[in-house]
Design a protein around this motif. Structure first.
Motif, PDB file in Angstrom:
ATOM      1  N   TRP A  60      39.472  57.429  28.118  1.00 14.32           N
ATOM      2  CA  TRP A  60      38.589  57.168  26.970  1.00 14.32           C
ATOM      3  C   TRP A  60      38.931  58.101  25.807  1.00 14.32           C
ATOM      4  O   TRP A  60      39.053  57.669  24.657  1.00 14.32           O
ATOM      5  N   GLY A  61      39.128  59.389  26.111  1.00 18.40           N
ATOM      6  CA  GLY A  61      39.492  60.336  25.063  1.00 18.40           C
ATOM      7  C   GLY A  61      40.865  60.043  24.475  1.00 18.40           C
ATOM      8  O   GLY A  61      41.074  60.176  23.267  1.00 18.40           O
ATOM      9  N   GLY A  62      41.800  59.643  25.334  1.00 19.87           N
ATOM     10  CA  GLY A  62      43.128  59.289  24.826  1.00 19.87           C
ATOM     11  C   GLY A  62      43.097  58.093  23.903  1.00 19.87           C
ATOM     12  O   GLY A  62      43.830  58.040  22.900  1.00 19.87           O
ATOM     13  N   ILE A  63      42.214  57.135  24.206  1.00 21.72           N
ATOM     14  CA  ILE A  63      42.094  55.952  23.356  1.00 21.72           C
ATOM     15  C   ILE A  63      41.540  56.320  21.992  1.00 21.72           C
ATOM     16  O   ILE A  63      41.946  55.762  20.955  1.00 21.72           O
ATOM     17  N   LEU A  64      40.609  57.275  21.938  1.00 22.70           N
ATOM     18  CA  LEU A  64      40.082  57.721  20.647  1.00 22.70           C
ATOM     19  C   LEU A  64      41.204  58.248  19.765  1.00 22.70           C
ATOM     20  O   LEU A  64      41.286  57.922  18.571  1.00 22.70           O
ATOM     21  N   THR A  65      42.065  59.074  20.344  1.00 24.44           N
ATOM     22  CA  THR A  65      43.178  59.630  19.580  1.00 24.44           C
ATOM     23  C   THR A  65      44.181  58.544  19.204  1.00 24.44           C
ATOM     24  O   THR A  65      44.682  58.503  18.071  1.00 24.44           O
ATOM     25  N   ALA A  66      44.461  57.650  20.146  1.00 26.09           N
ATOM     26  CA  ALA A  66      45.420  56.573  19.874  1.00 26.09           C
ATOM     27  C   ALA A  66      44.932  55.674  18.745  1.00 26.09           C
ATOM     28  O   ALA A  66      45.708  55.271  17.869  1.00 26.09           O
ATOM     29  N   GLY A  67      43.630  55.365  18.741  1.00 29.32           N
ATOM     30  CA  GLY A  67      43.098  54.509  17.688  1.00 29.32           C
ATOM     31  C   GLY A  67      43.205  55.143  16.325  1.00 29.32           C
ATOM     32  O   GLY A  67      43.584  54.479  15.343  1.00 29.32           O
ATOM     33  N   ALA A  68      42.881  56.433  16.236  1.00 32.16           N
ATOM     34  CA  ALA A  68      42.979  57.124  14.952  1.00 32.16           C
ATOM     35  C   ALA A  68      44.425  57.172  14.462  1.00 32.16           C
ATOM     36  O   ALA A  68      44.683  57.128  13.247  1.00 32.16           O
ATOM     37  N   THR A  69      45.370  57.248  15.388  1.00 28.48           N
ATOM     38  CA  THR A  69      46.787  57.314  15.014  1.00 28.48           C
ATOM     39  C   THR A  69      47.342  55.941  14.680  1.00 28.48           C
ATOM     40  O   THR A  69      48.118  55.774  13.724  1.00 28.48           O
ATOM     41  N   LEU A  70      46.963  54.936  15.473  1.00 34.77           N
ATOM     42  CA  LEU A  70      47.526  53.596  15.288  1.00 34.77           C
ATOM     43  C   LEU A  70      46.900  52.838  14.126  1.00 34.77           C
ATOM     44  O   LEU A  70      47.509  51.895  13.603  1.00 34.77           O
ATOM     45  N   GLY A  71      45.684  53.225  13.717  1.00 40.74           N
ATOM     46  CA  GLY A  71      45.002  52.495  12.650  1.00 40.74           C
ATOM     47  C   GLY A  71      45.822  52.361  11.379  1.00 40.74           C
ATOM     48  O   GLY A  71      46.030  51.243  10.881  1.00 40.74           O
ATOM     49  N   PRO A  72      46.320  53.466  10.808  1.00 36.56           N
ATOM     50  CA  PRO A  72      47.130  53.348   9.593  1.00 36.56           C
ATOM     51  C   PRO A  72      48.401  52.531   9.801  1.00 36.56           C
ATOM     52  O   PRO A  72      48.819  51.784   8.908  1.00 36.56           O
ATOM     53  N   VAL A  73      49.021  52.669  10.974  1.00 35.59           N
ATOM     54  CA  VAL A  73      50.250  51.907  11.242  1.00 35.59           C
ATOM     55  C   VAL A  73      49.951  50.415  11.279  1.00 35.59           C
ATOM     56  O   VAL A  73      50.640  49.603  10.648  1.00 35.59           O
ATOM     57  N   ALA A  74      48.906  50.038  12.015  1.00 35.10           N
ATOM     58  CA  ALA A  74      48.539  48.625  12.103  1.00 35.10           C
ATOM     59  C   ALA A  74      48.158  48.071  10.733  1.00 35.10           C
ATOM     60  O   ALA A  74      48.540  46.949  10.368  1.00 35.10           O
ATOM     61  N   GLY A  75      47.404  48.867   9.966  1.00 36.11           N
ATOM     62  CA  GLY A  75      47.031  48.418   8.629  1.00 36.11           C
ATOM     63  C   GLY A  75      48.232  48.196   7.737  1.00 36.11           C
ATOM     64  O   GLY A  75      48.318  47.187   7.031  1.00 36.11           O
ATOM     65  N   GLY A  76      49.170  49.140   7.764  1.00 30.37           N
ATOM     66  CA  GLY A  76      50.355  48.985   6.930  1.00 30.37           C
ATOM     67  C   GLY A  76      51.184  47.776   7.312  1.00 30.37           C
ATOM     68  O   GLY A  76      51.657  47.036   6.450  1.00 30.37           O
ATOM     69  N   LEU A  77      51.355  47.541   8.609  1.00 35.25           N
ATOM     70  CA  LEU A  77      52.151  46.394   9.060  1.00 35.25           C
ATOM     71  C   LEU A  77      51.483  45.068   8.713  1.00 35.25           C
ATOM     72  O   LEU A  77      52.141  44.118   8.259  1.00 35.25           O
ATOM     73  N   LEU A  78      50.170  44.990   8.899  1.00 33.00           N
ATOM     74  CA  LEU A  78      49.459  43.751   8.573  1.00 33.00           C
ATOM     75  C   LEU A  78      49.536  43.429   7.087  1.00 33.00           C
ATOM     76  O   LEU A  78      49.781  42.277   6.688  1.00 33.00           O
ATOM     77  N   LEU A  79      49.354  44.447   6.268  1.00 30.66           N
ATOM     78  CA  LEU A  79      49.291  44.206   4.824  1.00 30.66           C
ATOM     79  C   LEU A  79      50.665  43.966   4.211  1.00 30.66           C
ATOM     80  O   LEU A  79      50.747  43.522   3.063  1.00 30.66           O
ATOM     81  N   GLU A  80      51.712  44.240   4.963  1.00 30.48           N
ATOM     82  CA  GLU A  80      53.047  43.879   4.479  1.00 30.48           C
ATOM     83  C   GLU A  80      53.302  42.381   4.616  1.00 30.48           C
ATOM     84  O   GLU A  80      54.192  41.836   3.963  1.00 30.48           O
ATOM     85  N   HIS A  81      52.517  41.696   5.475  1.00 30.16           N
ATOM     86  CA  HIS A  81      52.780  40.287   5.762  1.00 30.16           C
ATOM     87  C   HIS A  81      51.608  39.360   5.459  1.00 30.16           C
ATOM     88  O   HIS A  81      51.811  38.156   5.306  1.00 30.16           O
ATOM     89  N   PHE A  82      50.373  39.906   5.391  1.00 30.87           N
ATOM     90  CA  PHE A  82      49.205  39.045   5.212  1.00 30.87           C
ATOM     91  C   PHE A  82      48.309  39.595   4.107  1.00 30.87           C
ATOM     92  O   PHE A  82      48.584  40.648   3.534  1.00 30.87           O
ATOM     93  N   TRP A  83      47.207  38.873   3.838  1.00 33.07           N
ATOM     94  CA  TRP A  83      46.292  39.313   2.785  1.00 33.07           C
ATOM     95  C   TRP A  83      45.396  40.433   3.306  1.00 33.07           C
ATOM     96  O   TRP A  83      45.330  40.717   4.504  1.00 33.07           O
TER      97      TRP A  83
END
Length: 514
Positions: free
Chosen positions: A144-167
């Motif tokens: 559970w604690g590892g997922i908290l850290t992973a989410g905070a780290t992956l959020g910007p990456v996922a956002g950047g990748l999505l916005l390069e291809h979609f609205w």
């Protein structure tokens, strides 16, 4: 769960995966939004105030409602509250994705925050319900604690990748399939639990006071962190503290309080919350410096910086695994104290970072810092839910998460203020000749402002300004690292003192059978 040992079986471990998915989505939410803001500004044309509310409404409502929702889950059922929150989060995500104006998006963000406040304490309390064996619970909470850290780290990456291809609205749709999966699988894989101890009326006044106290506190601290000291946020903090006092008094006198203040007389519970708050103060307060360093000193794009920020998370994952493996053989006081000492080493390494330091030094320091602090925080989560009676696990979890929110906000505000003060002092009278007037004031305000000014200056002058500003920024980073180092060392001493009575975790004894 096996009947003979009380240990979790296949169903509980699959159920844990179900609980981790919404936790991941919630922690990714803010990071995803960072990349979407410029696109939202172009499409919806919000005012400056509206843009701030788009960013902050989620965290304000999340922090303000955690205690209320944790107590509500203990009463009506934690699985039921989780499913209500999942449905609300999915619906609000759809509303946010297809918002037609800034007001609609702000309203959707408010609903997202309220729904998130139902999900976070429910996941932690359900883990307490599902895993009775201390070693298994430690492993589950480590995940559970590892997922908290992973989410905070992956959020910007996922956002950047999505916005390069979609609205821009696509950034909000990540949550929809995840929450739909939770709604489909929770009735099958997750147990229901509600307290049978409390039968009186729900403390609505206490809920109102909790929200009224947390909102101005978080608003005031965050505003001071971004804009510096001014009268309005200062009054907000003062009002929040007064209302917090009123909330405590209400909990002392209410027949059916939201939060049993007797929990704080449990040494393990109060100690875990105190240590966790200090850890979040130090770690989150310094995280902003690391991201700014990568982007404004090393010149990386936001997406590139977020990808490089994945490297320290490898150390975090290793630390969580090691702490879980050692929990059965080493006393918590030693593990937690040692973890904070490791984090202190990371802060010490950060004091050696300069404008031209190799990237490896920065990433290694960030990895050591995060590994030490996050590894201990997974242990404090286990202590909170284990120390509290099972019927109060929701309220206890919510209290811990509220303390984390406040610790994070205070860290960002105070460490940010310390770094900014050093930056302003170093640049006072040190700007290159030819940088004056409004350009000088902008450059002295922030490193981002200095970079903007430097981009419009001719030749060598722009390069000299940028070099001077980057040096001043790293001087501020060093001061913030020293403050973080002091707090990490203090957390190590506090953890050892408050937790030395606890033995190493041991498997739960087998029940006696006839």
């Amino acid at each position: 769960m096996t009947a003979t040992t009380g240990r979790a079986g296949r169903r509980e471990w699959i159920g844990l995966a179900v609980l981790l998915l919404p936790t991941l989505v919630l922690t990714m939410d803010m990071g995803v939004l960072f990349f979407a803001v410029p696109y939202i500004s172009t499409t919806l044309a919000p005012s400056g105030t509206q843009q701030l509310w788009i960013m902050d409404m989620y965290s304000f409502l999340l922090a303000g409602l955690l205690i209320t929702m944790g107590a509500l889950g203990d009463r009506i059922g934690r699985r039921r509250l989780l499913m209500i929150g999942a449905a609300g989060f999915a619906g609000a995500s759809l509303l946010a994705a297809w918002s037609h104006d800034a007001g609609q998006l702000i309203a959707a963000r408010a609903v997202l925050g309220a729904a998130g406040a139902t999900v976070m304490p429910s996941t932690l309390a359900l883990i307490r319900t599902m895993f009775h064996d201390p070693r298994q619970r430690q492993i589950a909470l480590g995940a559970w604690g590892g997922i908290l850290t992973a989410g905070a780290t992956l959020g910007p990456v996922a956002g950047g990748l999505l916005l390069e291809h979609f609205w821009w609205g696509s950034a909000f749709l990540l949550a929809v399939p995840v929450m739909a999966l939770v709604l489909l699988t929770a009735p099958v894989l997750l147990p229901e639990y509600r307290s049978t101890r409390r039968t009186g009326r729900f403390d609505l006044l206490g809920a109102a006071l909790s929200l009224a106290a947390i909102l101005p506190l978080v608003y005031g601290v965050k505003t001071i962190a971004v804009e510096g000291w001014s009268l309005l946020p200062g009054l907000a903090v003062a009002a929040g503290l007064l209302l917090a006092g009123a909330f405590v008094q209400r909990q002392r006198t209410a027949a059916n309080p939201l939060l049993d203040l007797g929990l704080f007389r449990i040494r393990t519970f109060s100690g875990a919350i105190s240590v966790n708050s200090i850890a979040m103060f130090a770690m989150m307060g310094f995280a902003l410096f690391t991201s700014q360093y990568l982007q404004l000193v090393k010149g990386m794009s936001p997406l590139t910086a977020s990808l490089w920020s994945l490297v320290p998370s490898l150390g975090v994952g290793a630390a969580v695994g090691v702490s879980s493996a050692l929990a059965g053989r080493v006393r918590p006081a030693v593990l937690m104290g040692g973890g904070f000492l490791v984090g202190s080493a990371g802060f010490a390494m950060m004091t050696q970072v300069g404008p031209h330091s190799p990237l490896a030094l920065v990433l290694t320091a960030a990895g050591v810092l995060a590994a030490g602090t996050v590894g201990t925080m997974t242990m404090t989560a286990e202590m909170v839910v284990s120390a509290a009676p099972v019927e109060q696990a929701g309220a206890a979890s919510a209290t811990s998460e509220t303390a984390v929110e406040l610790g994070s906000s205070l860290g960002i505000a105070l460490l940010g203020a310390a770094g900014a003060a050093v930056y302003h002092h170093r640049l006072d009278g040190a700007l290159p000749a030819g940088v004056d007037g409004e350009a000088a004031r902008t450059a002295q305000d922030t490193l981002g402002g200095a970079a903007t000014v430097a981009a419009h200056l001719p030749g060598r002058l722009g390069a000299d300004l940028l070099e001077t500003a980057r040096t001043a920024f790293t001087d501020g980073l060093h001061v913030a690292a020293v403050v973080g180092l002091v707090f990490a060392l203090g957390a190590a001493a506090l953890a050892y003192r408050l937790m030395r009575h606890l033995p190493a975790a041991a498997p739960a004894p087998e029940p006696v059978t006839a």
